[in-house]
Scaffold this active site. Structure first.
Site, PDB file in Angstrom:
ATOM      1  N   CYS A 378       0.838  -1.196   0.000  1.00 19.57           N
ATOM      2  CA  CYS A 378       0.000   0.000   0.000  1.00 19.57           C
ATOM      3  C   CYS A 378       0.879   1.254   0.000  1.00 19.57           C
ATOM      4  CB  CYS A 378      -1.004  -0.034   1.139  1.00 19.57           C
ATOM      5  SG  CYS A 378      -2.467   0.932   0.757  1.00 19.57           S
ATOM      6  N   HIS A 513      -3.746  -4.889   0.480  1.00 18.96           N
ATOM      7  CA  HIS A 513      -3.155  -5.449   1.711  1.00 18.96           C
ATOM      8  C   HIS A 513      -3.246  -6.977   1.713  1.00 18.96           C
ATOM      9  CE1 HIS A 513      -2.534  -1.725   4.003  1.00 18.96           C
ATOM     10  NE2 HIS A 513      -3.580  -1.288   3.311  1.00 18.96           N
ATOM     11  N   GLU A 515      -1.731  -9.007   3.495  1.00 21.44           N
ATOM     12  CA  GLU A 515      -1.570  -9.613   4.827  1.00 21.44           C
ATOM     13  C   GLU A 515      -2.901 -10.050   5.434  1.00 21.44           C
ATOM     14  OE1 GLU A 515      -1.104  -6.458   4.047  1.00 21.44           O
ATOM     15  OE2 GLU A 515      -1.450  -5.058   5.698  1.00 21.44           O
TER      16      GLU A 515
HETATM   17  N1  GLN Z   1      -1.811   6.853   2.865  1.00 22.83           N
HETATM   18  C1  GLN Z   1      -1.925   6.109   1.659  1.00 22.83           C
HETATM   19  C2  GLN Z   1      -3.267   6.295   0.993  1.00 22.83           C
HETATM   20  O1  GLN Z   1      -4.216   6.682   1.628  1.00 22.83           O
HETATM   21  C3  GLN Z   1      -1.650   4.640   1.899  1.00 22.83           C
HETATM   22  C4  GLN Z   1      -2.638   3.972   2.788  1.00 22.83           C
HETATM   23  C5  GLN Z   1      -2.187   2.630   3.293  1.00 22.83           C
HETATM   24  O2  GLN Z   1      -1.002   2.325   3.262  1.00 22.83           O
HETATM   25  N2  GLN Z   1      -3.105   1.824   3.789  1.00 22.83           N
HETATM   26  O3  GLN Z   1      -3.410   6.025  -0.171  1.00 22.83           O
END
Ligand code: GLN
Length: 539
Positions: A378, A513, A515
């Site tokens: 992410c 994600h 995970e």
């Molecule tokens: N801050 C980034 C976004 O909002 C990444 C978010 C995250 O890593 N879950 O896109």
């Protein structure tokens, strides 16, 4: 008809109620029963989405896009069933539902009160969360004695009365502290905690006593005497080497059998083989590898709960013990970044806000230049894109608009903000995604000629998202020309889901994600691949 198991905790928090609930549910699932799990959280937030991971731990995201308590991650990993919006109920949600109903006039002129309106709403949400399972496990967050959890406890007390004895059960998890100096296990805190529960009308049916060592018969008798629980219903919850041993530990004591007897349900054959095989596999892992986790929430490892578990799972699959070295990205700089050369892999996890960003960019650069396996998740993928733009494409001070609204090169931005290189602002996408969170499971199409495809062995995957910003789709061509491949894209092809570098040991970023969907037995294709690449550095 559904039987309900209510799990409460006493003495101190963090005793592992979630893992205990998940382990028991797993034993019933492995007997062929349909089970459900639900977490009731006493705080006022509607969900933990807005809470700092340092305070609350990780926010677990479900398939249907709910931002929930990290215990739901345990439920999914132990039991292999998918949680949903209904699986996590907070006081905030309960009160908000009741207030909405009141505004609509649903209470027909009555005074809206905790009893019966709030407690009835909780009961309804518990029934909804049970999804008509054979056995519904309901964990009450917090510790008995907290003012906040009273409506939940009152509600399950009433509910149990409605259901009758053979349809509901209370399990209380407590702590038996061990006093070194006198070599004694103390039962007094447990006595007090049960007294507290009984004072609000709940008599536990089973006590799970957490401690360093198993408790003997005479101690069980003593606890039984003071808590009005039969001594056969007092069980040990001993600190385990691996949390995945707990279902075996519980079943060896016959907790599940005891529960079936009280529920008056016929015993079904338990297939413990998956957990037993897993234990054997864990026992065989000898060699360590070191993975650096470059984050800003490193003071509380629960902030990265699912990541820690996914790395552990991938370690077991690759026969390795994964030693996670948490490094605070705010403390990384050009002088000390070399410490990363001792690592077998570098992982930059998700995150929000600009704190520690430059340290993460340095780490991504170090991994790219020194051929160290890199996994960017992410925010970690966005960091790679920024790093590549700055250092390979020489787009000076390229950034995400999350960190610099006025950057000349917005390589990561809200979809509404995507701009061409000329700086001309164009609206590339009219969907409502920008400015709101992209949450939950979404499809991703994988390029067949990619490392990502090798990992997944399929062209179409679905993974869970939780972010607002996206790689700027208008600049993608330039990245590809310079050697950063976009190996996974959204169904429409406009959102970049995965990146990778050719000619590198293993360098992958994903906007989702992974995970959240790793399981102990299967791991997750990307984590398995990352840990495998990291293990190769030890050969
Ligand atoms: N801050 C980034 C976004 O909002 C990444 C978010 C995250 O890593 N879950 O896109």
């Amino acid at each position: 008809m559904t039987r309900y198991v209510f799990i409460t905790g006493g003495v101190v928090s963090s005793l592992g109620k979630g893992i205990a609930a998940a382990s028991l549910a797993s034993l019933f699932k492995l007997r062929g029963f349909r089970v459900s799990l639900q977490k009731l959280d006493p705080y006022i937030n509607l969900d933990p989405g807005t809470m700092s991971p340092i305070q609350h731990g990780e926010v677990f995201v479900t398939e249907d896009g709910a931002e929930t308590d990290l215990d739901l991650g345990h439920y999914e990993r132990f039991v292999g069933i998918q949680m949903s919006q209904d699986s996590n109920v907070t006081s905030g949600r309960v009160y908000s539902n009741v207030i909405n109903k009141e505004r609509k006039g649903s209470y027909l002129g009555s005074t809206v009160q905790v009893i019966p309106h709030i407690t009835d709403e909780i009961k309804n949400l518990v029934i909804k969360g049970a999804k008509k399972a054979d056995i519904a496990f309901v964990e009450v967050g917090g510790t008995v004695g907290d003012i906040e959890s009273l409506p939940f406890l009152e509600s399950i007390r009433q509910f149990s009365l409605d259901l009758g004895k053979s349809k509901s059960m209370f399990i209380h998890l407590t702590l038996l502290p061990y006093i070194d100096v006198t070599n004694e296990i103390k039962t007094k805190p447990t006595q007090h905690s049960v007294k507290e529960l009984r004072s609000i009308g709940i008599q536990p049916d089973i006590l799970l006593c957490r401690g360093k060592n198993p408790i003997n018969q005479s101690l069980k008798k003593k606890i039984a005497l003071f808590t009005n629980v039969s001594s056969e219903a007092v069980f040990s919850a001993v600190d385990a080497k691996s949390i995945y041993d707990i279902p075996i530990m519980f079943s060896e004591q016959g907790i599940d059998k005891f529960m079936m007897k009280s529920f008056k349900i016929r015993d079904k054959k338990l297939n413990l083989k998956p957990w037993k095989d897993y234990k054997k596999k864990v026992g065989k892992c000898k060699n360590k590898i070191k993975i650096a986790m470059i984050g800003k929430y490193v003071d509380l490892v629960d902030s990265y709960k699912s990541l820690n578990e996914a790395l552990y799972h991938a370690g077991v699959i690759n026969n390795r013990i994964v030693d996670i070295v948490y490094l605070d990205s705010e403390k990384l700089n050009k002088r000390n970044i070399k410490q990363l050369s001792k690592m077998d892999g570098i992982l930059v996890p998700g995150g929000f806000g600009d704190r520690g960003i430059e340290g993460k960019i340095l780490a991504a650069e170090f991994a790219r230049v020194n051929n160290i396996p890199y996994f960017g998740i992410c925010l970690g993928m966005q960091i790679s894109v920024i790093e590549f733009a700055r250092n390979v494409m020489k787009l000076n001070k390229a950034n995400s608009t999350e960190f610099n609204k006025n950057t000349k090169y917005p390589v990561v931005a809200l979809v509404e903000e995507w701009r061409e290189k000329s700086g001309k602002r164009i609206l590339a996408d009219k969907s409502k995604m920008g400015g709101t969170m992209r949450l939950g499971s979404q499809e991703c199409i994988i390029n067949k000629d990619s490392l990502a495809y090798k990992m997944y062995s399929k062209p179409k995957i679905a993974e869970r998202h939780r972010h607002r910003y996206e790689v700027n789709g208008n600049l993608v061509g330039d990245f590809e020309k310079n050697g950063l491949a976009f190996s996974g894209k959204s169904k429409k092809g406009n959102l970049m889901e995965m990146i990778e570098l050719k000619n590198h040991a293993w360098y992958v970023g994903c906007q989702f994600h992974p995970e959240f969907t790793s399981s102990p037995i299967k791991g997750h294709p990307l984590f398995n691949g990352f840990v495998n690449a990291a293990s190769k550095r030890r050969k």
